[in-house]
Write a protein that holds these residues in place. Structure first.
Motif, mmCIF file in Angstrom:
data_model
loop_
_atom_site.group_PDB
_atom_site.id
_atom_site.type_symbol
_atom_site.label_atom_id
_atom_site.label_comp_id
_atom_site.label_asym_id
_atom_site.label_seq_id
_atom_site.Cartn_x
_atom_site.Cartn_y
_atom_site.Cartn_z
ATOM 1 N N THR A 40 0.831 -1.202 0.000
ATOM 2 C CA THR A 40 0.000 0.000 0.000
ATOM 3 C C THR A 40 0.865 1.252 0.000
ATOM 4 O O THR A 40 1.989 1.261 0.517
ATOM 5 C CB THR A 40 -0.914 0.054 1.233
ATOM 6 O OG1 THR A 40 -0.125 -0.136 2.422
ATOM 7 C CG2 THR A 40 -1.994 -1.002 1.170
ATOM 8 N N THR A 41 0.302 2.313 -0.570
ATOM 9 C CA THR A 41 0.891 3.644 -0.502
ATOM 10 C C THR A 41 -0.244 4.617 -0.216
ATOM 11 O O THR A 41 -1.187 4.734 -0.999
ATOM 12 C CB THR A 41 1.625 4.027 -1.800
ATOM 13 O OG1 THR A 41 1.922 5.431 -1.785
ATOM 14 C CG2 THR A 41 0.817 3.691 -3.028
ATOM 15 N N ALA A 44 -0.628 8.326 -2.367
ATOM 16 C CA ALA A 44 -1.234 8.142 -3.682
ATOM 17 C C ALA A 44 -2.545 7.368 -3.591
ATOM 18 O O ALA A 44 -3.297 7.320 -4.566
ATOM 19 C CB ALA A 44 -0.265 7.412 -4.605
ATOM 20 N N LYS A 46 -3.093 3.986 -3.199
ATOM 21 C CA LYS A 46 -3.061 2.843 -4.100
ATOM 22 C C LYS A 46 -2.750 1.549 -3.352
ATOM 23 O O LYS A 46 -1.898 1.511 -2.460
ATOM 24 C CB LYS A 46 -2.001 3.039 -5.192
ATOM 25 C CG LYS A 46 -2.261 4.195 -6.146
ATOM 26 C CD LYS A 46 -3.449 3.923 -7.055
ATOM 27 C CE LYS A 46 -3.616 5.026 -8.093
ATOM 28 N NZ LYS A 46 -4.791 4.767 -8.974
ATOM 29 N N PHE A 48 -1.422 -2.198 -4.443
ATOM 30 C CA PHE A 48 -0.768 -2.899 -5.540
ATOM 31 C C PHE A 48 -0.663 -4.384 -5.225
ATOM 32 O O PHE A 48 -0.480 -4.772 -4.061
ATOM 33 C CB PHE A 48 0.664 -2.393 -5.761
ATOM 34 C CG PHE A 48 0.760 -0.997 -6.313
ATOM 35 C CD1 PHE A 48 0.873 -0.780 -7.674
ATOM 36 C CD2 PHE A 48 0.753 0.098 -5.469
ATOM 37 C CE1 PHE A 48 0.982 0.507 -8.179
ATOM 38 C CE2 PHE A 48 0.855 1.389 -5.963
ATOM 39 C CZ PHE A 48 0.972 1.599 -7.324
ATOM 40 N N GLU A 62 -3.204 -2.613 -9.829
ATOM 41 C CA GLU A 62 -3.430 -1.641 -8.753
ATOM 42 C C GLU A 62 -4.861 -1.146 -8.775
ATOM 43 O O GLU A 62 -5.515 -1.133 -9.806
ATOM 44 C CB GLU A 62 -2.451 -0.469 -8.861
ATOM 45 C CG GLU A 62 -2.451 0.294 -10.171
ATOM 46 C CD GLU A 62 -3.467 1.427 -10.233
ATOM 47 O OE1 GLU A 62 -4.091 1.739 -9.190
ATOM 48 O OE2 GLU A 62 -3.661 1.972 -11.329
ATOM 49 N N ARG A 63 -5.312 -0.761 -7.586
ATOM 50 C CA ARG A 63 -6.626 -0.157 -7.446
ATOM 51 C C ARG A 63 -6.518 0.995 -6.442
ATOM 52 O O ARG A 63 -5.602 1.036 -5.620
ATOM 53 C CB ARG A 63 -7.653 -1.180 -6.960
ATOM 54 C CG ARG A 63 -8.091 -2.175 -8.045
ATOM 55 C CD ARG A 63 -8.904 -1.470 -9.111
ATOM 56 N NE ARG A 63 -9.434 -2.385 -10.108
ATOM 57 C CZ ARG A 63 -8.970 -2.522 -11.344
ATOM 58 N NH1 ARG A 63 -7.895 -1.811 -11.706
ATOM 59 N NH2 ARG A 63 -9.540 -3.331 -12.210
ATOM 60 N N THR A 64 -7.483 1.914 -6.515
ATOM 61 C CA THR A 64 -7.464 3.123 -5.701
ATOM 62 C C THR A 64 -8.353 2.965 -4.477
ATOM 63 O O THR A 64 -9.533 2.610 -4.594
ATOM 64 C CB THR A 64 -7.938 4.325 -6.534
ATOM 65 O OG1 THR A 64 -7.066 4.498 -7.658
ATOM 66 C CG2 THR A 64 -7.944 5.596 -5.691
ATOM 67 N N SER A 66 -8.746 5.286 -0.761
ATOM 68 C CA SER A 66 -8.275 6.475 -0.067
ATOM 69 C C SER A 66 -7.480 6.108 1.196
ATOM 70 O O SER A 66 -7.972 5.375 2.057
ATOM 71 C CB SER A 66 -9.470 7.361 0.301
ATOM 72 O OG SER A 66 -9.049 8.542 0.938
ATOM 73 N N CYS A 68 -5.039 4.067 1.955
ATOM 74 C CA CYS A 68 -4.895 2.665 2.331
ATOM 75 C C CYS A 68 -3.550 2.459 3.026
ATOM 76 O O CYS A 68 -2.531 2.994 2.611
ATOM 77 C CB CYS A 68 -5.036 1.763 1.118
ATOM 78 S SG CYS A 68 -4.080 2.229 -0.333
ATOM 79 N N SER A 84 -8.278 1.535 5.349
ATOM 80 C CA SER A 84 -8.281 2.737 4.514
ATOM 81 C C SER A 84 -8.697 3.918 5.371
ATOM 82 O O SER A 84 -8.727 3.826 6.597
ATOM 83 C CB SER A 84 -9.210 2.551 3.308
ATOM 84 O OG SER A 84 -10.536 2.342 3.725
ATOM 85 N N VAL A 333 4.605 7.591 -7.040
ATOM 86 C CA VAL A 333 4.618 7.007 -5.701
ATOM 87 C C VAL A 333 5.982 7.220 -5.062
ATOM 88 O O VAL A 333 7.018 6.845 -5.629
ATOM 89 C CB VAL A 333 4.286 5.501 -5.754
ATOM 90 C CG1 VAL A 333 4.458 4.858 -4.385
ATOM 91 C CG2 VAL A 333 2.856 5.293 -6.258
#
Length: 369
Positions: A40-41, A44, A46, A48, A62-64, A66, A68, A84, A333
């Motif tokens: 997770t990041t 950004a 995201k 992964f 990857e998915r978005t 908020s 995470c 998240s 990222v």
């Protein structure tokens, strides 16, 4: 004055780039074990997953989500959990065990169960022996679990914290489970402060590890410790990231000298730790402008090695301390929070909420009562 059509056709700025670069042996290492990664990041936003394509090249998805942050995967990787901004999600693999979907993925992780916790700044999260989520509610300086009727349920706080209030006093951020009992064992925190936001004044040398079962301080004098973990093959050692210095290492709780043993230097701010056999997966973040992450011993340790901070995952041999493989994350990222191994999964993919695809992915539970 430009016309409406001119405004519509004006060139859009390019999308921010993202590049994943692996060391020469990283793909072979994934294949040998076998495993894939999730990380997770939160800046950004995201999530992964990284595995292998049939030809041996990296497969990334990857998915978005908020902000995470925390991750936890079950041993068989049929499920994983993610925190998240104000929710905690359980993802399920919809691909039958041992199979693949028409595109060749052996895991399709779908967010199936969500708990709305509010913005309590969940950091590390784990599962206990009963399958209950246990997490660091960092804003409230406590360990907590989910509640069917409330935002969350506190289950433990450090003895020096006088009230369960949303003030992030000590920045309790890391949780290690006992591998034998699957119960909370050790936590990390940045300080022993009992005032709002007090941890920021104790970033260097104020950190500690505490035993949840006895309230004993196992080690202190740490610099922004993160991600304590107990490896089943080393039950007396609490592996962790002394993030303010850049070192990965451990504290031996069976030793009379419980000082932090430095095993490997990582070029960046470390957060996120998972094990694959005798290897550790360590998340590393590049330099950040936030003053909270400046002025730490890490700066001098990087300078003494003529090194620049990087955003990456390092694969470190626990026995030698060598970073044998790495995956660098560059472009939009700059920071990572958590990383977990998805054991036995070779090529995973994800569903999120920003496309209509999730409306059409259905799985019927036809097991007998």
């Amino acid at each position: 004055m430009p016309t409406r059509s001119a405004q519509t056709n004006r060139a859009r700025p390019p999308e921010p780039s993202l590049t994943l670069t692996a060391s020469r042996g990283f793909s072979s290492w994934l294949d040998r074990h076998p495993t894939s990664l999730a990380f997770t990041t939160y800046h950004a936003g995201k999530l992964f997953v990284v595995g292998l394509q049939p030809d041996g090249r990296l497969s990334t998805f990857e998915r978005t989500f908020s902000r995470c942050m925390g991750l936890h995967a079950t041993p068989d990787a049929r499920s994983f959990y993610m925190s998240s901004l104000y929710q905690l999600w359980r993802f399920e693999n919809y691909v039958p065990a041992g199979g693949t979907d028409p595109e060749g993925y052996d895991a399709l992780y779908v967010p199936t169960v969500g708990h709305t916790t509010g913005d309590i700044d969940i950091h590390d999260l784990q599962l206990d022996a009963a399958g209950r989520s246990v997490f660091c509610a960092t804003l409230f300086n406590c360990l907590a679990t989910t509640s069917a009727t409330h935002s969350f349920k506190p289950i433990w706080k450090p003895p020096f914290i006088s009230a369960t209030v949303p003030e992030d006093r000590c920045h309790l951020n890391g949780l290690a489970m006992d591998p034998a009992t699957k119960e909370p064992a050790v936590v990390s925190m940045v300080s022993k402060s009992d005032v709002a936001d007090g941890w920021r004044d104790r970033r260097e040398g104020g950190g500690l590890l505490m035993d949840v079962r006895t309230n004993e301080v196992l080690a202190d004098g740490l610099s922004m410790p993160h991600s304590p973990r107990i490896h089943p093959d080393y039950p007396s050692q609490v592996w962790m990231l002394n993030a303010g210095t850049g070192f990965f290492g451990y504290v031996d709780t069976a030793s009379s000298d419980r000082s932090f043993v430095e095993v490997a230097f990582c070029p960046g701010f470390t957060r996120g730790l998972s094990f694959v056999g005798k290897y550790a997966l360590v998340g590393i973040s590049a330099a950040r402008e936030n003053r909270t992450f400046q002025g730490l011993p890490l700066d001098a340790n990087l300078a003494s090695r003529d090194a620049e901070p990087r955003c990456a995952i390092h694969v470190i041999d626990l026995e030698t301390g060598a970073s044998e493989h790495w995956l660098r994350v560059e472009g939009v990222v700059h920071e990572l929070y958590d990383v977990v191994a998805l054991h036995g999964v070779r090529r995973p993919k994800l569903l999120g909420f920003k496309t209509e695809e999730i409306r059409r992915i259905l799985r019927v539970d036809d097991t007998q009562k």
